[in-house]
Design an enzyme around this catalytic site. Structure first.
Site, short mmCIF file in Angstrom:
data_model
loop_
_atom_site.label_atom_id
_atom_site.label_comp_id
_atom_site.label_asym_id
_atom_site.label_seq_id
_atom_site.Cartn_x
_atom_site.Cartn_y
_atom_site.Cartn_z
CB CYS A 191 -69.67 44.58 -88.90
SG CYS A 191 -70.22 45.03 -87.46
CG ASN A 192 -73.09 42.60 -86.27
OD1 ASN A 192 -72.29 41.86 -86.26
ND2 ASN A 192 -73.05 43.25 -85.31
NE ARG A 193 -79.16 44.07 -88.07
CZ ARG A 193 -79.46 43.06 -87.59
NH1 ARG A 193 -80.39 42.49 -88.58
NH2 ARG A 193 -79.57 42.57 -86.50
CB SER A 228 -77.90 44.49 -81.72
OG SER A 228 -78.66 45.78 -82.36
CD GLU A 271 -72.62 52.56 -84.48
OE1 GLU A 271 -72.77 53.41 -85.22
OE2 GLU A 271 -72.47 52.94 -83.02
N GLY A 316 -61.77 51.98 -89.40
CA GLY A 316 -63.21 51.32 -89.24
C GLY A 316 -63.71 51.91 -87.83
CB ILE A 368 -65.59 47.89 -84.74
CG1 ILE A 368 -67.02 47.94 -84.75
CG2 ILE A 368 -65.22 47.02 -83.42
CD1 ILE A 368 -67.69 46.61 -85.39
#
Length: 421
Positions: free
Chosen positions: A58-60, A113, A120, A195, A197
């Site tokens: 979700c972040n990269r 992160s 994660e 998902g 999270i």
């Protein structure tokens, strides 16, 4: 030859984009599900890429791989996502050789992160490396690098408190719900999608609220029932989504869809509704904000929530960085050694040719020639000579490149060693 140019014509690159410069919308355009990753790896094979790892969270979204030019990797990413080269150029980063190595260490060790100390990504790197190996896209260099990053990550977890305290996006989600809603125990909570999270958020809600009104809906009901059993959730059919939303006080969206699955036309509300969109790409259409009763919060906002725990974690960054430098130095030492192995092998081969020629001469000259003894002595001398050269090349202060060139020149090894690089 460049110190980190392992294959003469190829360089090691890390290309990608992250939460630092790319918002949720752009990250969504470049996100890759499992099918997308496999298609990218197939294309990489077809294009003759030597080694490649792809991760998408979700972040990269990132690619680590060997190429003559980074555009080869950028094209792979754009061909298999909705993102364009122009969008990539606006928000992306490209690291080469030593910078790429350092970047993987920081990412895998939780220092890069969105929430400091969130490890994660390391499980993603492990899984990605395993998949790349199945596609024959994991060379010795990349496998060794990933293992070194895993080692650094483990040491940072055990030797520092950088991941202490319950701070993660799912924790921030629960914190937000508690700060926003009264009497959470008796609220109707609906989780749409499976998902990670979203699942973790619901697990924390179950733990901290003893709420017995949490419902799960997923397009695949079997998967929903499996997860619901773990977290004590109710399961409803996908066909009942609109009806269940109308009962909900809190809607947590965590689907893996590439397009919004919730919009204002689906919402038939009789009371206020808090929506947490924990998906990348965004799965809730912004048009829900047009409804007065709706409050919409996205993953990016939750990631900005900081507390004392995060402040305490920052104190441990220097120690974590020193661990990375230590493990990275070991990796680079191995890399430096790997650089001269082909020349040492070529030298050994050349010396063996000298020995074989001399043994042949002595064999013809001497009637009582002891071939076994002569070969043993020759092999021992060759091993001692090559060991001396290897030790010299490993010494600090020695210019490895100059020494290698001299060895090649003196023993005329250029042609021999070139085939091994």
């Amino acid at each position: 030859m460049d110190k980190y140019n392992i294959s003469r014509s190829n360089y090691f690159y890390a290309i990608g984009l992250s939460y630092k410069k790319a918002d949720a919308h752009i990250r969504g355009r470049f996100s890759l599900n499992e099918d997308g990753k496999e298609k990218l790896l197939h294309q990489a094979n077809e294009n003759g890429i030597e080694s490649l790892i792809v991760t998408s969270t979700c972040n990269r979204t990132e690619i680590y791989g060997f190429a003559q030019h980074p555009y080869q990797l950028i094209k792979l990413l754009c061909d298999n996502t909705e993102g364009t080269v122009e969008e990539f150029q606006r928000v992306a980063y490209i690291h080469k050789n030593q910078e790429a190595i350092a970047h993987m260490f920081r990412v895998g060790s939780g220092l890069d992160s969105q929430i400091l100390g969130d490890f994660e990504i390391i499980s993603q790197l492990k899984t990605s490396a395993r998949i790349s190996k199945k596609f024959s896209l994991l060379n010795h260099f990349t496998e060794r690098l990933v293992n070194a990053v895993i080692q650094a990550s483990k040491r940072i977890k055990t030797e520092t408190d950088i991941s202490s305290g319950a701070t993660s996006v799912s924790f921030a989600s629960v914190q937000y719900i508690f700060n926003t809603m009264e009497d959470v125990t008796n609220k109707n909570i609906l989780l749409f999608g499976t998902g990670k999270i979203g699942r973790n958020t619901c697990e924390n809600l179950v733990k901290h609220t003893k709420n017995e009104h949490i419902t799960l809906i997923n397009r695949t009901k079997d998967k929903a029932e499996k997860i619901a059993g773990k977290f004590n959730l109710l399961v409803k059919d996908y066909a009942n989504l609109q009806e269940e939303i109308s009962y909900a006080d809190i809607l947590i969206v965590a689907t893996g869809a590439q397009r919004p699955t919730i919009d204002k036309h689906l919402l038939q509300l009789k009371k206020p509704l808090l929506i947490l969109d924990l998906s990348i790409p965004k799965n809730v259409n912004e048009n829900v904000k047009e409804l007065e009763q709706v409050s919409l919060v996205h993953l990016d906002h939750l990631s900005q929530i900081t507390d004392e725990t995060l402040e305490k974690r920052r104190e441990h960054i220097p120690l974590a960085e020193s661990i990375i430098e230590e493990v990275k130095a070991e990796f680079n030492c191995w890399l430096e050694t790997r650089k001269f192995v082909p020349t040492i092998k070529a030298l050994k081969h050349k010396l063996s040719d000298f020995a074989a020629a001399e043994l042949e001469i002595q064999r013809k000259k001497l009637n009582d020639f002891n071939e076994t003894q002569a070969e043993l002595i020759s092999n021992n001398i060759i091993q001692k000579i090559t060991n001396h050269f290897a030790h010299h090349l490993k010494e600090d202060g020695v210019s490895t490149d100059e020494s290698l060139e001299l060895i090649k020149k003196v023993f005329q090894l250029e042609e021999l060693s070139k085939t091994n690089v």
